[in-house]
Write a protein that holds these residues in place. Sequence first.
Motif, PDB file in Angstrom:
ATOM      1  N   GLU A 110      40.498  29.383  -0.155  1.00  0.00           N
ATOM      2  CA  GLU A 110      39.177  29.038  -0.684  1.00  0.00           C
ATOM      3  C   GLU A 110      38.192  29.281   0.451  1.00  0.00           C
ATOM      4  OE1 GLU A 110      42.520  27.838  -2.187  1.00  0.00           O
ATOM      5  OE2 GLU A 110      41.807  26.289  -0.783  1.00  0.00           O
ATOM      6  N   TYR A 133      36.391  20.202  -0.706  1.00  0.00           N
ATOM      7  CA  TYR A 133      37.132  19.853  -1.905  1.00  0.00           C
ATOM      8  C   TYR A 133      36.366  18.801  -2.703  1.00  0.00           C
ATOM      9  CZ  TYR A 133      40.776  17.555  -4.711  1.00  0.00           C
ATOM     10  OH  TYR A 133      41.494  16.992  -5.734  1.00  0.00           O
ATOM     11  N   SER A 167      39.378  16.293  -8.283  1.00  0.00           N
ATOM     12  CA  SER A 167      39.347  17.419  -9.221  1.00  0.00           C
ATOM     13  C   SER A 167      40.665  18.176  -9.283  1.00  0.00           C
ATOM     14  CB  SER A 167      38.234  18.390  -8.822  1.00  0.00           C
ATOM     15  OG  SER A 167      38.542  19.020  -7.583  1.00  0.00           O
ATOM     16  N   ASN A 224      41.388  21.010  -8.274  1.00  0.00           N
ATOM     17  CA  ASN A 224      41.239  22.446  -8.027  1.00  0.00           C
ATOM     18  C   ASN A 224      39.798  22.935  -7.991  1.00  0.00           C
ATOM     19  OD1 ASN A 224      40.865  21.917 -10.747  1.00  0.00           O
ATOM     20  ND2 ASN A 224      41.894  23.768 -11.457  1.00  0.00           N
ATOM     21  N   SER A 225      38.841  22.056  -7.646  1.00  0.00           N
ATOM     22  CA  SER A 225      37.438  22.453  -7.545  1.00  0.00           C
ATOM     23  C   SER A 225      36.937  22.274  -6.113  1.00  0.00           C
ATOM     24  CB  SER A 225      36.554  21.637  -8.495  1.00  0.00           C
ATOM     25  OG  SER A 225      36.856  21.931  -9.834  1.00  0.00           O
ATOM     26  N   VAL A 236      29.799  24.956  -7.055  1.00  0.00           N
ATOM     27  CA  VAL A 236      31.167  24.466  -7.248  1.00  0.00           C
ATOM     28  C   VAL A 236      31.945  25.509  -8.023  1.00  0.00           C
ATOM     29  CG1 VAL A 236      32.612  22.721  -8.352  1.00  0.00           C
ATOM     30  CG2 VAL A 236      30.517  22.032  -7.176  1.00  0.00           C
ATOM     31  N   THR A 291      35.996  26.598  -9.448  1.00  0.00           N
ATOM     32  CA  THR A 291      37.266  25.988  -9.838  1.00  0.00           C
ATOM     33  C   THR A 291      38.321  27.056 -10.061  1.00  0.00           C
ATOM     34  OG1 THR A 291      36.092  24.163 -10.921  1.00  0.00           O
ATOM     35  CG2 THR A 291      38.397  24.492 -11.527  1.00  0.00           C
ATOM     36  N   GLN A 296      41.511  28.736 -11.739  1.00  0.00           N
ATOM     37  CA  GLN A 296      41.931  28.728 -13.137  1.00  0.00           C
ATOM     38  C   GLN A 296      43.439  28.628 -13.312  1.00  0.00           C
ATOM     39  OE1 GLN A 296      39.365  28.859 -15.594  1.00  0.00           O
ATOM     40  NE2 GLN A 296      38.215  28.533 -13.699  1.00  0.00           N
TER      41      GLN A 296
END
Length: 244
Positions: free
Chosen positions: A88, A141, A145, A147-148, A163, A165, A167
């Motif tokens: 990320e 992070y 969440s 995964n966001s 933001v 996310t 998938q």
Amino acid sequence: AIGTYGFSVQATNTATNLITTQVCNLNVSYQTITGSTNTLWSGYTVTAAAGTVNAVGGSWVMPTASGGSNTGVAIWVGIDGFGGTTVEQIGTSWSAAQGYFAWVELEGDQLSPQVQGPYDASKNIPINVHPGDLISAQVSYVPGSGNSFLFQMTDGKQSYSKVLTTQYVVPIRATAEWIAEAFLQNGKQVELADFSPIYFGNCWATVGGITGAINDFVNNDAVNMSPGPDNGGGTDNTSPLADN
């Protein structure tokens, strides 16, 4: 890549705010600096337990870069990627094809090579980048969440905040990175461009609820670029050092 490169080492004394800079050269045919090696990356990492890396940030001055038709360099901060399958990340780049630009990426967000998340490949963001610009960026992070992540960047009066996310994957959040890289562009590996020294500053991470500089964490590592993609010579300053 093989050759003699300029290493710009910068450290800040937090008690006096004095900045010390040292420049030296290294022939990477004989790798002598301790730490990990990587054919594509140079920079710094912090490794921690899965699920504990919550944020990473830093600043750098965009270098002047040049090179042939298949050359480029990327500078970024991110979470995961060092030994993992996702990254990320947010950063700035120069390539012969695109010039100077800024981008975000959720690399590794895919169910298969044919089924990919919208940010599995990097996407340019609306920041106009020029050599000499002071870039500040961070990835955080979003708590709870799974995964966001919040991606933020400033360049002078310009700013970006969004933001994103994943998938198809849940990132493990086990490493933080501050990296200069010879990157992929349209699925093709670029050769490393020639560029002026890269100075990382104000480098920090939040791990397990503790925010600190790189050296505040026990499992920190300097990553040195070993022989890899190169444009055949020039001054590739492939080992930036942070004020840690």
